[in-house]
Design an enzyme around this catalytic site. Sequence first.
Site, PDB file in Angstrom:
ATOM      1  N   HIS A   1     -26.246  17.636  -4.851  1.00 48.13           N
ATOM      2  CA  HIS A   1     -27.696  17.409  -4.933  1.00 48.13           C
ATOM      3  C   HIS A   1     -28.439  18.738  -4.992  1.00 48.13           C
ATOM      4  CE1 HIS A   1     -26.431  13.725  -2.510  1.00 48.13           C
ATOM      5  NE2 HIS A   1     -27.030  13.180  -3.550  1.00 48.13           N
TER       6      HIS A   1
ATOM      7  N   ASP B   1     -21.967  10.958 -11.847  1.00 51.56           N
ATOM      8  CA  ASP B   1     -22.277   9.556 -12.144  1.00 51.56           C
ATOM      9  C   ASP B   1     -22.512   9.427 -13.650  1.00 51.56           C
ATOM     10  OD1 ASP B   1     -22.346   8.641  -9.351  1.00 51.56           O
ATOM     11  OD2 ASP B   1     -24.038  10.008  -9.208  1.00 51.56           O
TER      12      ASP B   1
ATOM     13  N   HIS C   1     -25.779  16.919  -0.326  1.00 47.23           N
ATOM     14  CA  HIS C   1     -24.687  17.897  -0.340  1.00 47.23           C
ATOM     15  C   HIS C   1     -24.943  18.884  -1.468  1.00 47.23           C
ATOM     16  CE1 HIS C   1     -23.326  15.572  -3.750  1.00 47.23           C
ATOM     17  NE2 HIS C   1     -23.217  14.469  -2.994  1.00 47.23           N
TER      18      HIS C   1
ATOM     19  N   SER D   1     -21.770  11.771  -1.317  1.00 46.27           N
ATOM     20  CA  SER D   1     -22.186  11.432   0.052  1.00 46.27           C
ATOM     21  C   SER D   1     -21.123  10.567   0.714  1.00 46.27           C
ATOM     22  CB  SER D   1     -23.525  10.693   0.030  1.00 46.27           C
ATOM     23  OG  SER D   1     -24.478  11.488  -0.627  1.00 46.27           O
TER      24      SER D   1
ATOM     25  N   GLN E   1     -23.634  14.855 -13.340  1.00 46.63           N
ATOM     26  CA  GLN E   1     -22.645  14.319 -14.272  1.00 46.63           C
ATOM     27  C   GLN E   1     -21.585  13.479 -13.555  1.00 46.63           C
ATOM     28  OE1 GLN E   1     -22.349  14.153 -17.492  1.00 46.63           O
ATOM     29  NE2 GLN E   1     -20.220  13.443 -17.535  1.00 46.63           N
TER      30      GLN E   1
ATOM     31  N   MET F   1     -30.292   9.436  -2.798  1.00 44.57           N
ATOM     32  CA  MET F   1     -30.235   8.479  -1.688  1.00 44.57           C
ATOM     33  C   MET F   1     -29.984   9.242  -0.383  1.00 44.57           C
ATOM     34  SD  MET F   1     -28.719   4.975  -3.213  1.00 44.57           S
ATOM     35  CE  MET F   1     -26.997   5.353  -3.089  1.00 44.57           C
ATOM     36  N   GLY F   2     -30.267  10.533  -0.387  1.00 50.72           N
ATOM     37  CA  GLY F   2     -30.130  11.328   0.832  1.00 50.72           C
ATOM     38  C   GLY F   2     -28.692  11.696   1.129  1.00 50.72           C
TER      39      GLY F   2
ATOM     40  N   GLN G   1     -24.161   6.357 -15.067  1.00 53.61           N
ATOM     41  CA  GLN G   1     -25.565   6.309 -14.638  1.00 53.61           C
ATOM     42  C   GLN G   1     -26.435   7.215 -15.526  1.00 53.61           C
ATOM     43  OE1 GLN G   1     -27.158   6.148 -10.437  1.00 53.61           O
ATOM     44  NE2 GLN G   1     -27.321   8.343 -10.724  1.00 53.61           N
TER      45      GLN G   1
END
Length: 301
Positions: free
Chosen positions: A38, A151, A35, A187, A149, A31-32, A154
């Site tokens: 990502h 999340d 950091h 984020s 990991q 989702m941008g 998810q």
Amino acid sequence: MEIINRRQRMASVARKLRREEDKTIGLVPTMGALHEGHLSLVREARRMCDVVIVSVFVNPTQFGPAEDFTRYPRDLTGDTTKLADYNVDYIFAPPVEEIYPKGFATYVSVENLSEPMEGVARPGHFRGVATVLTVLFNAIRPDFAFFGQKDAQQTLVVKRLVRDLAFDIEVVVLPTVREQTGLALSSRNAYLSDEQRKAAAVLYRGLSQAREVYLEGERNAKRLAETVRAQVDAEPLARLEYVGVVDAETMEKYDRLPEDRPVLIAIAAHVGKTRLIDNIVIQPARPKSGATGRLTLPEGA
Ligand code: PAF
């Protein structure tokens, strides 16, 4: 590096790469507000795949009505600069109507795994995640998709989605990246003041303390959860939302932890107005196969 905004264009580029050039495609869905967490996914995608696509899309359907969709950090220019350094091939940054065209009415729900913990705290969240990923997976058809990991729930939902809907995709999960204090990169850390950022390290301190207690022999799930709670309660700027002690693969709840199953201890807490999540996985002391009897912890867990 090309920035693509249209779904059709993304699909046709990916199709050409697959069919005519026989390239393996790695997708890093984000989702941008990128950091180091990502970027660790991007680095691994770059290592494993011929072509790396990073999607940057703040997905409205995974935010509840009282959540931070409108103020979620957005910085496509900064993200683009970072991704150029990593030799990313394509950024897919569609506007909302490219993912959810007028009249969009089809949603994907992954039952059971979506229901506890984050599912209770954020009803509809995983439906939004599963739906957007289904659209992205269908448009891009990556060979590999990369997730963090941090999340944890998810990652389980995504693996089940991929399995149940027969996507020909390998889901790659990489360790949580942390600040020196232990705070997991997110984020949403951008919302924290310096003081809150220091306080937020309590999430990982609580989890680490629970791991210590586990290593000392505690197998009572409630007592492990209480260990985490006590740490968080001692931090005046933090407010615990939940601690879950569950099977790391099935999310089954435990009273007493089995010796032969990996255990996920997951936490959500508010620091000021910012909601943060974190988790650790404790690998089984006595795994069913490969009887070394050694307790191993995944790197960065
Ligand atoms: O983890 C995230 O950033 C999002 O949930 C994802 C997977 C990009 C779907 O919007």
